[in-house]
Write an enzyme that holds these catalytic residues in place. Sequence first.
Site, PDB file in Angstrom:
ATOM      1  N   GLU A 180       0.988  -1.298  -0.091  1.00  0.00           N
ATOM      2  CA  GLU A 180       0.203  -0.016   0.029  1.00  0.00           C
ATOM      3  C   GLU A 180       1.054   1.180  -0.076  1.00  0.00           C
ATOM      4  O   GLU A 180       0.448   2.186   0.678  1.00  0.00           O
ATOM      5  CB  GLU A 180      -1.062  -0.005   1.464  1.00  0.00           C
ATOM      6  CG  GLU A 180      -2.075  -1.055   1.078  1.00  0.00           C
ATOM      7  CD  GLU A 180      -2.666  -0.907  -0.330  1.00  0.00           C
ATOM      8  OE1 GLU A 180      -2.637   0.002  -1.161  1.00  0.00           O
ATOM      9  OE2 GLU A 180      -3.042  -2.064  -0.844  1.00  0.00           O
TER      10      GLU A 180
HETATM   11  C1  LIG Z   1       3.071  -9.697   0.674  1.00  0.00           C
HETATM   12  C2  LIG Z   1       2.718  -8.620  -0.215  1.00  0.00           C
HETATM   13  C3  LIG Z   1       1.421  -8.475  -0.694  1.00  0.00           C
HETATM   14  C4  LIG Z   1       0.971  -7.557  -1.560  1.00  0.00           C
HETATM   15  N1  LIG Z   1      -0.383  -7.308  -2.171  1.00  0.00           N
HETATM   16  C5  LIG Z   1      -0.653  -6.352  -2.986  1.00  0.00           C
HETATM   17  C6  LIG Z   1      -2.005  -6.423  -3.658  1.00  0.00           C
HETATM   18  O1  LIG Z   1      -2.889  -7.275  -3.249  1.00  0.00           O
HETATM   19  N2  LIG Z   1      -2.137  -5.655  -4.874  1.00  0.00           N
HETATM   20  C7  LIG Z   1      -1.523  -5.048  -5.416  1.00  0.00           C
HETATM   21  O2  LIG Z   1      -1.749  -4.331  -6.321  1.00  0.00           O
HETATM   22  N3  LIG Z   1      -0.087  -5.115  -5.003  1.00  0.00           N
HETATM   23  C8  LIG Z   1       0.334  -5.864  -3.911  1.00  0.00           C
HETATM   24  N4  LIG Z   1       1.483  -5.889  -3.364  1.00  0.00           N
HETATM   25  C9  LIG Z   1       2.547  -5.088  -3.939  1.00  0.00           C
HETATM   26  C10 LIG Z   1       2.960  -3.941  -3.305  1.00  0.00           C
HETATM   27  O3  LIG Z   1       1.977  -2.928  -3.063  1.00  0.00           O
HETATM   28  C11 LIG Z   1       4.573  -3.562  -3.769  1.00  0.00           C
HETATM   29  O4  LIG Z   1       5.264  -4.642  -3.356  1.00  0.00           O
HETATM   30  C12 LIG Z   1       4.956  -2.255  -3.164  1.00  0.00           C
HETATM   31  O5  LIG Z   1       4.034  -1.277  -3.645  1.00  0.00           O
HETATM   32  C13 LIG Z   1       6.323  -1.756  -3.709  1.00  0.00           C
HETATM   33  O6  LIG Z   1       6.551  -2.083  -5.110  1.00  0.00           O
HETATM   34  P1  LIG Z   1       7.980  -2.977  -5.312  1.00  0.00           P
HETATM   35  O7  LIG Z   1       7.786  -4.107  -4.662  1.00  0.00           O
HETATM   36  O8  LIG Z   1       7.818  -2.987  -6.955  1.00  0.00           O
HETATM   37  O9  LIG Z   1       9.100  -2.147  -4.883  1.00  0.00           O
HETATM   38  P2  LIG Z   1       9.554  -0.728  -5.678  1.00  0.00           P
HETATM   39  O10 LIG Z   1       8.849   0.152  -6.098  1.00  0.00           O
HETATM   40  O11 LIG Z   1      10.763  -1.470  -6.697  1.00  0.00           O
HETATM   41  O12 LIG Z   1      10.591  -0.235  -4.464  1.00  0.00           O
HETATM   42  C14 LIG Z   1      11.832  -0.847  -4.058  1.00  0.00           C
HETATM   43  C15 LIG Z   1      12.440   0.383  -3.087  1.00  0.00           C
HETATM   44  O13 LIG Z   1      12.569   1.626  -3.729  1.00  0.00           O
HETATM   45  C16 LIG Z   1      11.854   2.636  -2.935  1.00  0.00           C
HETATM   46  N5  LIG Z   1      11.390   3.659  -4.127  1.00  0.00           N
HETATM   47  C17 LIG Z   1      10.863   3.361  -5.223  1.00  0.00           C
HETATM   48  N6  LIG Z   1      10.515   4.206  -5.863  1.00  0.00           N
HETATM   49  C18 LIG Z   1      10.867   5.462  -5.040  1.00  0.00           C
HETATM   50  C19 LIG Z   1      10.909   7.003  -5.395  1.00  0.00           C
HETATM   51  N7  LIG Z   1      10.174   7.319  -6.484  1.00  0.00           N
HETATM   52  N8  LIG Z   1      11.459   7.479  -4.346  1.00  0.00           N
HETATM   53  C20 LIG Z   1      12.025   7.050  -3.268  1.00  0.00           C
HETATM   54  N9  LIG Z   1      11.843   5.728  -3.100  1.00  0.00           N
HETATM   55  C21 LIG Z   1      11.511   4.837  -4.210  1.00  0.00           C
HETATM   56  C22 LIG Z   1      10.892   2.079  -2.186  1.00  0.00           C
HETATM   57  O14 LIG Z   1      10.436   2.774  -1.170  1.00  0.00           O
HETATM   58  C23 LIG Z   1      11.353   0.554  -1.804  1.00  0.00           C
HETATM   59  O15 LIG Z   1      12.259   0.848  -0.548  1.00  0.00           O
HETATM   60  C24 LIG Z   1       1.792  -6.794  -2.462  1.00  0.00           C
HETATM   61  C25 LIG Z   1       3.243  -6.887  -2.215  1.00  0.00           C
HETATM   62  C26 LIG Z   1       3.730  -8.031  -1.195  1.00  0.00           C
HETATM   63  C27 LIG Z   1       5.210  -8.386  -0.820  1.00  0.00           C
END
Ligand SMILES: Cc1cc2nc3c(=O)[nH]c(=O)nc-3n(C[C@H](O)[C@H](O)[C@H](O)COP(=O)(O)OP(=O)(O)OC[C@H]3O[C@@H](n4cnc5c(N)ncnc54)[C@H](O)[C@@H]3O)c2cc1C
Length: 600
Positions: free
Chosen positions: A440
């Site tokens: 989220e």
């Molecule tokens: C167990 C689990 C359940 C989930 N459930 C759902 C669900 O039901 N529906 C759904 O749609 N998604 C779901 N997600 C996805 C979740 O919302 C994402 O994992 C999350 O939004 C982060 O995206 P990412 O994993 O691609 O990380 P990334 O976006 O790659 O981020 C990696 C790191 O980089 C940082 N970062 C990225 N961009 C920036 C920026 N512009 N400025 C500063 N820092 C930045 C982030 O803060 C983080 O620390 C789930 C994830 C998990 C692990």
Amino acid sequence: MASKGYSVRNLQFVLYELLDVISLTEEGYFSNHSRENFDIMLDVAEDIAEKYLRPFLKEGDRNPPQVVSGRVKVHPSLHKYYNAFSSAGLLASTFDEKLGGSQVPKTVYSATDFIVGNAHNGYEMFTSLSVGAARLIVSFGSDELISTYATRILSGKWTATMCLTEPQAGSALSAITTSATHQPGGSYKVKGQKVFISAGDHDITENIVHLVLARIKGYPEGTKGISLFAVPVKRLKNENELLHNDVTSVSVYHKMGQRSTPAMQLEFGGQDDCVGYLVGEPGKGLTYMFQMMNTARLGIGLAGSYIASSAYYTSLNYATERYQGRNKRSPQDAMGQTQIINHPDVRRMLLLQKAITEGCLALVMQCYYYEDLLKVCTASERVKYSDLLELLTPVAKTYGAEMGMVSVSNGLQVLGGYGYTEDFALEQLLRDVRIMSIYEGTTGIQSQALLGRQIPANNNRSFDLWIEEVSKVIKRASESEELSPYGTWLTAEISELQRTTQHLLDIHTKGLDEIFLSDANLFMELFGIVCVAWQWLNQGVVANRSIKEAISPADRIFYLSKLETMRFFFHYELRKTKGLHERLRDNTVLTVRTDEEILV
Ligand SMILES: Cc1cc2nc3c(=O)[nH]c(=O)nc-3n(C[C@H](O)[C@H](O)[C@H](O)COP(=O)(O)OP(=O)(O)OC[C@H]3O[C@@H](n4cnc5c(N)ncnc54)[C@H](O)[C@@H]3O)c2cc1C
């Protein structure tokens, strides 16, 4: 059998003494309700927790969902929980009566959610996702979508999910590539992959409705080109017949925590036969989805508190049973050793746990209360409550997530080596709570939203409104001899916060936005501490008034405990703001990337 991990007395305190939810029932939308049926709802939630949740916390973790013949099978107790929750009318409880709901205030529903999630944070996700998805369809969908999908979800016949994330589009949702192609008749063919979809497949109900963000062919890149679709796993051929809708479960993730909730990789339209139905207007998908995301964010703040609460009561119990070391002023066992609860360092950890758990709960409930006020307030008050809600949602989410971890980790420490073993729930709770700062919107993204959008919006209007809210509590504190020093202290904190915020906004005005937001995370930490201090002072004001009239010894101790925990929060947690102010006003910024990469 595991014992209750929460205090019903504290939930009642928050509902009836701190927030006065009964005043919501005086007229209008919530007027069919009374304290009596709110208390019944809490009892129903506890009954469900005792029968279908608490006994299965560990079992759900040790027996995660399996893919059997292309469909995910979840633990049988999860079926029973879902059925019990929806049969009790809880799924629909906050919805309009015309939709089969009972127009319960969200503040009260959230107290029942606290009880359920406290007993099993993994299973709770299924019900909260369905409630959030149904609300989204009701708010923005056509009458047909509401009668086809929302009513079935609210009755418990079908479940629902939110499908946003894609491999290349995590924090940056503007990068999504799932496509939607318009079909004769008005529906769309949806094609693409979604990852990490919680509750994305299971065998509890005959159907699952995915709310999918996708880009209609020909629409622009970026957020403006994104639309929202209801995509069922099985589409209705007629009232009774369901057809496969080309949604495939590619794999189930093997997770660190919340292992009983399947997080799925899903493929939509692998055979070019996945039909989706547009929700609302094209191009507004992300704006609509913000409603569900914000609901989920408050849910995460609540989860941080209910998992921390579970850890707190486990540690508290353990600290009275474990004898180690000596303390001359306390009772001793046959070997001359004392209960560890008598050691100052253990007391510090327990007080920290309690201060976080109850402070965070008060903050999240304050947000739900603003949501309820929006249903009954005058037109002129609407802007105020919606501004406050928008400002505080990322804070409540992040404080619950980040400090929930700190709280559970301290709880584990109270148990020493035993906390690190599978004999106690702490190791699982620590794994479970770890996700809260990631989904989220990560803490980094929430912090940028707070400092970059919510604070400067409308010439700092929400921030000023929030200061007015805090000032009301400070004024009440100033009327009591015991609390007025704490009111003065919080006044000084607010002034410092204004100075630091202005310092950062000046950087923004100069157009140095990367520097402005580089320490947004630390600003969030600072703002979170001050928000929870506001909530603790408010609890202190109520407790200080009530302790004087407390008749039963249990009530007197309850209020005394509130006052002491408030004092703890100020003297141990609020003190931390000093370093944060210094860092945030320090012009030496070392985190912004320069030409040469120094992270080697
Ligand atoms: C167990 C689990 C359940 C989930 N459930 C759902 C669900 O039901 N529906 C759904 O749609 N998604 C779901 N997600 C996805 C979740 O919302 C994402 O994992 C999350 O939004 C982060 O995206 P990412 O994993 O691609 O990380 P990334 O976006 O790659 O981020 C990696 C790191 O980089 C940082 N970062 C990225 N961009 C920036 C920026 N512009 N400025 C500063 N820092 C930045 C982030 O803060 C983080 O620390 C789930 C994830 C998990 C692990």
